[in-house]
Design a protein around this motif. Sequence first.
Motif, mmCIF file in Angstrom:
data_model
loop_
_atom_site.group_PDB
_atom_site.id
_atom_site.type_symbol
_atom_site.label_atom_id
_atom_site.label_comp_id
_atom_site.label_asym_id
_atom_site.label_seq_id
_atom_site.Cartn_x
_atom_site.Cartn_y
_atom_site.Cartn_z
ATOM 1 N N THR A 1 34.333 33.324 52.688
ATOM 2 C CA THR A 1 34.461 31.907 53.049
ATOM 3 C C THR A 1 35.609 31.636 54.015
ATOM 4 O O THR A 1 35.851 30.488 54.380
ATOM 5 N N GLY A 2 36.330 32.683 54.410
ATOM 6 C CA GLY A 2 37.421 32.482 55.359
ATOM 7 C C GLY A 2 38.639 31.811 54.765
ATOM 8 O O GLY A 2 39.394 31.155 55.491
ATOM 9 N N ARG A 3 38.879 31.985 53.461
ATOM 10 C CA ARG A 3 40.036 31.373 52.797
ATOM 11 C C ARG A 3 41.121 32.430 52.637
ATOM 12 O O ARG A 3 41.128 33.212 51.689
ATOM 13 N N ALA A 4 42.047 32.457 53.588
ATOM 14 C CA ALA A 4 43.118 33.454 53.552
ATOM 15 C C ALA A 4 44.017 33.272 52.335
ATOM 16 O O ALA A 4 44.539 34.255 51.791
ATOM 17 N N ASP A 5 44.212 32.040 51.891
ATOM 18 C CA ASP A 5 45.072 31.808 50.725
ATOM 19 C C ASP A 5 44.461 32.403 49.458
ATOM 20 O O ASP A 5 45.184 32.897 48.581
ATOM 21 N N LEU B 1 32.634 33.579 38.073
ATOM 22 C CA LEU B 1 33.557 32.767 38.858
ATOM 23 C C LEU B 1 32.818 31.660 39.614
ATOM 24 O O LEU B 1 33.294 30.528 39.700
ATOM 25 N N LEU B 2 31.661 31.990 40.179
ATOM 26 C CA LEU B 2 30.892 30.986 40.923
ATOM 27 C C LEU B 2 30.367 29.889 40.005
ATOM 28 O O LEU B 2 30.229 28.738 40.424
ATOM 29 N N GLN B 3 30.054 30.250 38.762
ATOM 30 C CA GLN B 3 29.579 29.256 37.792
ATOM 31 C C GLN B 3 30.714 28.606 37.023
ATOM 32 O O GLN B 3 30.481 27.692 36.239
ATOM 33 N N SER B 4 31.936 29.098 37.213
ATOM 34 C CA SER B 4 33.107 28.640 36.467
ATOM 35 C C SER B 4 32.876 28.814 34.962
ATOM 36 O O SER B 4 33.178 27.932 34.160
ATOM 37 N N SER B 5 32.350 29.987 34.589
ATOM 38 C CA SER B 5 32.077 30.296 33.186
ATOM 39 C C SER B 5 33.109 31.282 32.677
ATOM 40 O O SER B 5 33.113 32.460 33.057
ATOM 41 N N THR B 6 33.986 30.819 31.803
ATOM 42 C CA THR B 6 35.030 31.682 31.254
ATOM 43 C C THR B 6 34.438 32.825 30.439
ATOM 44 O O THR B 6 34.915 33.964 30.503
ATOM 45 N N ALA B 7 33.381 32.541 29.672
ATOM 46 C CA ALA B 7 32.780 33.571 28.836
ATOM 47 C C ALA B 7 32.222 34.720 29.671
ATOM 48 O O ALA B 7 32.380 35.896 29.325
ATOM 49 N N VAL C 1 39.183 42.893 37.468
ATOM 50 C CA VAL C 1 38.039 42.701 38.362
ATOM 51 C C VAL C 1 37.938 41.268 38.894
ATOM 52 O O VAL C 1 37.644 41.086 40.076
ATOM 53 N N PRO C 2 38.166 40.209 38.090
ATOM 54 C CA PRO C 2 38.058 38.851 38.644
ATOM 55 C C PRO C 2 38.935 38.604 39.876
ATOM 56 O O PRO C 2 38.467 37.951 40.821
ATOM 57 N N PRO C 3 40.183 39.097 39.937
ATOM 58 C CA PRO C 3 40.941 38.910 41.187
ATOM 59 C C PRO C 3 40.287 39.586 42.383
ATOM 60 O O PRO C 3 40.328 39.055 43.499
ATOM 61 N N LEU C 4 39.672 40.758 42.185
ATOM 62 C CA LEU C 4 38.993 41.436 43.291
ATOM 63 C C LEU C 4 37.791 40.613 43.754
ATOM 64 O O LEU C 4 37.520 40.519 44.962
ATOM 65 N N ALA C 5 37.059 40.011 42.816
ATOM 66 C CA ALA C 5 35.944 39.139 43.190
ATOM 67 C C ALA C 5 36.442 37.908 43.939
ATOM 68 O O ALA C 5 35.783 37.419 44.864
ATOM 69 N N GLU D 1 37.754 28.431 37.922
ATOM 70 C CA GLU D 1 37.957 29.845 37.604
ATOM 71 C C GLU D 1 38.419 30.627 38.833
ATOM 72 O O GLU D 1 39.254 31.532 38.731
ATOM 73 N N LEU D 2 37.895 30.294 40.003
ATOM 74 C CA LEU D 2 38.344 30.946 41.235
ATOM 75 C C LEU D 2 39.781 30.552 41.556
ATOM 76 O O LEU D 2 40.616 31.393 41.880
ATOM 77 N N ARG D 3 40.059 29.259 41.494
ATOM 78 C CA ARG D 3 41.400 28.785 41.846
ATOM 79 C C ARG D 3 42.458 29.339 40.891
ATOM 80 O O ARG D 3 43.609 29.554 41.290
#
Length: 432
Positions: A195-199, A70-76, A183-187, A139-141
């Motif tokens: 980061t303090g992003r409640a949304d 997710l941090l690298q925005s790597s789908t694979a 797992v990605p939603p939990l990450a 990927e995070l968004r």
Amino acid sequence: MASRSGTSGSDSATNHAGAERSGIFVDLSEDARTDESRALTLAGVARDSRLDRKFLILIALASAIATLGLLQSSTAVVIGAMLVSPLMGPIMGVGFGLATIETGLIRRALVTLAAGMFIAIVVAMLIILISPIQDVTPELRARTQPTLMDLGVAVVGGIAGAIAVIRNLSGVMVGVSIATALVPPLATVAFGIVTGRADFVTGAALLFLTNTLAIAFAATIVARINRFGPSLTPQHTAMQLAGILAVLGVLSIPLAISLDNIGREIRARAIVQSELSSLLQPRDRVENLNVVVNGEEVGVEGVILVDRFTPSLGDKLAASATRRLDRKVLVDLAQVKRQTNAAEEYEDQLNRRVSALEQRDADVEALLSALTVGGLIGREELLIDVQAKRVLILRDRDAEAEEVGEARDRIITETRIRYPGWLLREGMLDQP
């Protein structure tokens, strides 16, 4: 995972003993599956729902892989995390436990699922805390705006997963694991916490809850159709089905709202582009256009390359778009005159200028995110001179607690290292 690829050959053969016939579901007109084969299937589900060292190791590894992806925005890489994740096991345990009304299995599966969620979030938070990259990636968004589409995918995936468990089709379970992100939603929840992003926290948590409940309930229905569990009266069966539909119905409300918001934004963009095209001259060109829906208002910003200035262009676009969208539209358009004798050169200059402005805005946003991570430094405490690349951090060290002051110092020092081109100063406005 809920797949039983690790089951011994004898168990596999037993599971297939009564199921080698055409069709996905068991033929209910005959007793095609024996009590023994059902018992073996339930034993496999219970085994995959167990909280043991293997489960904890796999969920920790899956969380680490998902977070890095997710941090690298790597789908694979994110897909790899879905394959490693063992969360499908306890979720199937909940579904089959509800079908068979076995409270022991339900309790075991819920404990395993809760432990897996906790480990996944903690591991992701640790990685994000030590990571030099904490920017919002696509990927995070993508995990923060679940819709009814996600619910539909989870329901279908749950049906396929339950069939895979009953028929011992491990290959199907691999596809289900990829299609239904767990797992990605939990990450992403961990990223929002750090980061303090409640949304991000609420959106990703809703996506995980959607996938979990939909998969479990779909598994319950498939298991009941395949004669798992006691023979309930029609009234009890109807009550069980009504309960499942009621929970999914409540869950559908925020998902429908999210889908409606996305649909409204797409519609607003299409209408604005259509209205703007009708107002421009044949040689005019839209260089950049952003359409954002904020509540009952629509904001439009853009750069238009024109042969002749039209002073009322923004007002006309606002009026026509407001009529069609039936909501207030705020327009801020910059018209840049095209020079016919050097059109290509001017366009290149404009493109470079727009790119430079976009890059500057991105750099400023990244700098602000780095300084305000964790909420120890508020944005209201930062004064930024974008042109000079200077930031004044308003601080009163005497009023700060020692631990808070040290944490702020670390954040400022790390930001200075990451952004050497910026000058970061600390003090108050009345200091020289």
